[in-house]
Design a protein around this motif. Structure first.
Motif, PDB file in Angstrom:
ATOM      1  N   ILE A 191       0.836  -1.199   0.000  1.00 37.27           N
ATOM      2  CA  ILE A 191       0.000   0.000   0.000  1.00 37.27           C
ATOM      3  C   ILE A 191       0.873   1.252   0.000  1.00 37.27           C
ATOM      4  O   ILE A 191       0.592   2.232  -0.708  1.00 37.27           O
ATOM      5  N   ALA A 192       1.959   1.215   0.762  1.00 33.78           N
ATOM      6  CA  ALA A 192       2.862   2.369   0.805  1.00 33.78           C
ATOM      7  C   ALA A 192       3.398   2.696  -0.581  1.00 33.78           C
ATOM      8  O   ALA A 192       3.452   3.876  -0.976  1.00 33.78           O
ATOM      9  N   LEU A 193       3.780   1.683  -1.341  1.00 36.90           N
ATOM     10  CA  LEU A 193       4.317   1.910  -2.676  1.00 36.90           C
ATOM     11  C   LEU A 193       3.239   2.382  -3.648  1.00 36.90           C
ATOM     12  O   LEU A 193       3.469   3.284  -4.464  1.00 36.90           O
ATOM     13  N   GLU A 194       2.069   1.767  -3.562  1.00 35.24           N
ATOM     14  CA  GLU A 194       1.004   2.092  -4.517  1.00 35.24           C
ATOM     15  C   GLU A 194       0.436   3.491  -4.317  1.00 35.24           C
ATOM     16  O   GLU A 194       0.047   4.149  -5.295  1.00 35.24           O
ATOM     17  N   TYR A 195       0.410   3.949  -3.061  1.00 35.73           N
ATOM     18  CA  TYR A 195      -0.316   5.195  -2.787  1.00 35.73           C
ATOM     19  C   TYR A 195       0.565   6.347  -2.321  1.00 35.73           C
ATOM     20  O   TYR A 195       0.060   7.425  -2.029  1.00 35.73           O
ATOM     21  N   ALA A 196       1.882   6.158  -2.319  1.00 31.70           N
ATOM     22  CA  ALA A 196       2.775   7.285  -2.046  1.00 31.70           C
ATOM     23  C   ALA A 196       2.546   8.432  -3.041  1.00 31.70           C
ATOM     24  O   ALA A 196       2.536   9.605  -2.628  1.00 31.70           O
ATOM     25  N   PRO A 197       2.328   8.154  -4.332  1.00 28.86           N
ATOM     26  CA  PRO A 197       2.068   9.269  -5.256  1.00 28.86           C
ATOM     27  C   PRO A 197       0.806  10.056  -4.909  1.00 28.86           C
ATOM     28  O   PRO A 197       0.662  11.211  -5.324  1.00 28.86           O
ATOM     29  N   HIS A 198      -0.089   9.440  -4.137  1.00 26.52           N
ATOM     30  CA  HIS A 198      -1.327  10.110  -3.730  1.00 26.52           C
ATOM     31  C   HIS A 198      -1.227  10.687  -2.315  1.00 26.52           C
ATOM     32  O   HIS A 198      -2.230  11.145  -1.760  1.00 26.52           O
ATOM     33  N   LYS A 199      -0.027  10.639  -1.760  1.00 24.63           N
ATOM     34  CA  LYS A 199       0.242  11.215  -0.428  1.00 24.63           C
ATOM     35  C   LYS A 199      -0.541  10.503   0.678  1.00 24.63           C
ATOM     36  O   LYS A 199      -1.023  11.123   1.620  1.00 24.63           O
ATOM     37  N   ILE A 200      -0.655   9.175   0.561  1.00 21.81           N
ATOM     38  CA  ILE A 200      -1.254   8.362   1.617  1.00 21.81           C
ATOM     39  C   ILE A 200      -0.138   7.547   2.267  1.00 21.81           C
ATOM     40  O   ILE A 200       0.532   6.754   1.610  1.00 21.81           O
ATOM     41  N   HIS A 201       0.064   7.781   3.549  1.00 20.66           N
ATOM     42  CA  HIS A 201       1.060   7.029   4.311  1.00 20.66           C
ATOM     43  C   HIS A 201       0.509   5.647   4.662  1.00 20.66           C
ATOM     44  O   HIS A 201      -0.680   5.489   4.911  1.00 20.66           O
ATOM     45  N   SER A 202       1.384   4.653   4.721  1.00 18.73           N
ATOM     46  CA  SER A 202       0.986   3.311   5.142  1.00 18.73           C
ATOM     47  C   SER A 202       2.114   2.715   5.968  1.00 18.73           C
ATOM     48  O   SER A 202       3.215   2.470   5.454  1.00 18.73           O
ATOM     49  N   ASN A 203       1.854   2.514   7.257  1.00 21.58           N
ATOM     50  CA  ASN A 203       2.838   1.940   8.169  1.00 21.58           C
ATOM     51  C   ASN A 203       2.142   0.943   9.081  1.00 21.58           C
ATOM     52  O   ASN A 203       0.913   0.940   9.193  1.00 21.58           O
ATOM     53  N   CYS A 204       2.928   0.107   9.750  1.00 22.37           N
ATOM     54  CA  CYS A 204       2.312  -0.801  10.714  1.00 22.37           C
ATOM     55  C   CYS A 204       3.136  -0.872  11.988  1.00 22.37           C
ATOM     56  O   CYS A 204       4.344  -0.632  11.996  1.00 22.37           O
ATOM     57  N   LEU A 205       2.449  -1.172  13.059  1.00 29.28           N
ATOM     58  CA  LEU A 205       3.048  -1.343  14.376  1.00 29.28           C
ATOM     59  C   LEU A 205       3.322  -2.825  14.597  1.00 29.28           C
ATOM     60  O   LEU A 205       2.480  -3.672  14.281  1.00 29.28           O
ATOM     61  N   CYS A 206       4.483  -3.131  15.141  1.00 30.58           N
ATOM     62  CA  CYS A 206       4.840  -4.524  15.426  1.00 30.58           C
ATOM     63  C   CYS A 206       5.178  -4.649  16.906  1.00 30.58           C
ATOM     64  O   CYS A 206       6.358  -4.641  17.300  1.00 30.58           O
ATOM     65  N   PRO A 207       4.154  -4.755  17.759  1.00 31.96           N
ATOM     66  CA  PRO A 207       4.410  -4.859  19.201  1.00 31.96           C
ATOM     67  C   PRO A 207       5.022  -6.200  19.585  1.00 31.96           C
ATOM     68  O   PRO A 207       4.796  -7.226  18.929  1.00 31.96           O
TER      69      PRO A 207
END
Length: 272
Positions: A191-207
């Motif tokens: 998702i981060a790669l696909e939507y970076a051009p649209h300025k949408i951040h995508s990250n995840c937490l790994c507790p």
């Protein structure tokens, strides 16, 4: 000082207890308008620990002066997630942050299971909630974010998924759980790669192992508790607030050039 999430609209799934409750409360404290989503506004008695008891999360936010509504949703139902996003937009005008946190734990009523001991039902339920449910939530949120104007920060949206250290390394007795959380890590990166051009951040937490009701079957016995604590170099279990603080950071402008990251919040577990 204005909060770091002032006037942002956030959805937090699994908000009635554990990490979801802590994240929702932290977001509200930072100025976000929070849509709390779960199967029930009040956590089931079997998934709540003493320190989480009290008012439903939505009511607690309002009591503390924040802005919040509750929406009942089953994250494994795609229609529920689409309706959830529409409800948030109908109430607050847009959706800035989607936190896909709802999940089920590796240890069920029968305890940890090796792969050959897993039933079809064990596997399917784990994937339905932990993996497919994350996909449904991300898809619904992205559809909305793509239609809306940029936030004043220059960003269009923030996707934050709850994965696990088990999504980055294997765990004995938690094959289905690790597989489900590993898929969350890889979906987050895509998702981060696909939507970076649209300025949408995508990250995840790994507790790492966090002190919540979902882990109490592993930690309620003193010997097991001490063993698990010993696995974390910091010398203690995580607390929900540890993860919530990281979730605030990832949804803030402080993380303006961060996307595609599985962020460990693990007391040093993965450093070993």
């Amino acid at each position: 000082m204005p909060g770091r999430l002032l006037n942002k609209v956030a959805i937090v799934t699994g908000s009635s207890s554990g990490l979801g409750r802590a994240i929702a409360l932290a977001y509200a404290a930072e100025g976000a308008k929070v849509v709390c989503a779960d199967l029930s506004s009040t956590a089931r008695k079997d998934v709540v620990i003493e320190k989480e008891q009290g008012k439903p999360t939505c009511e607690e936010i309002i009591k503390l002066g924040g802005v919040s509504i509750f929406f009942m949703a089953d994250v494994g139902n795609s229609n529920d997630l689409e309706c959830l996003v529409r409800a948030a937009v109908a109430k607050y005008g847009r959706l800035d942050i989607m936190v896909k946190n709802a999940g089920v734990a590796a240890a069920g009523a029968d305890g940890l299971k090796l792969v050959h001991e897993l039933s079809d039902k064990d596997w399917d339920n784990m994937m339905r909630v932990n993996s497919t449910g994350v996909f449904y939530g991300c898809r619904a949120a992205i559809k909305q974010m793509m239609t809306q104007d940029l936030h004043p920060s220059g960003d269009r949206g923030w996707i934050i998924n709850t994965a696990s250290v088990a999504g980055l390394v294997g765990f004995v007795g938690a094959g289905a759980y690790s597989a489900s959380k590993g898929s969350v890590v890889q979906l987050t990166k895509s998702i981060a790669l696909e939507y970076a051009p649209h300025k949408i951040h995508s990250n995840c937490l790994c507790p790492g192992v966090v002190n919540t009701a979902l882990t109490k079957q592993l930690t309620e016995h003193p010997e097991m508790h001490d063993r698990i604590v010993g696995m974390h170099p910091w010398g203690r279990l995580g607390e929900p607030q540890d993860v919530a603080r990281a979730a605030v950071f990832l949804a803030s402008e402080d993380a303006g050039w961060i996307t595609g990251v599985p962020l460990p919040v693990d007391g040093g577990y993965l450093a070993q």
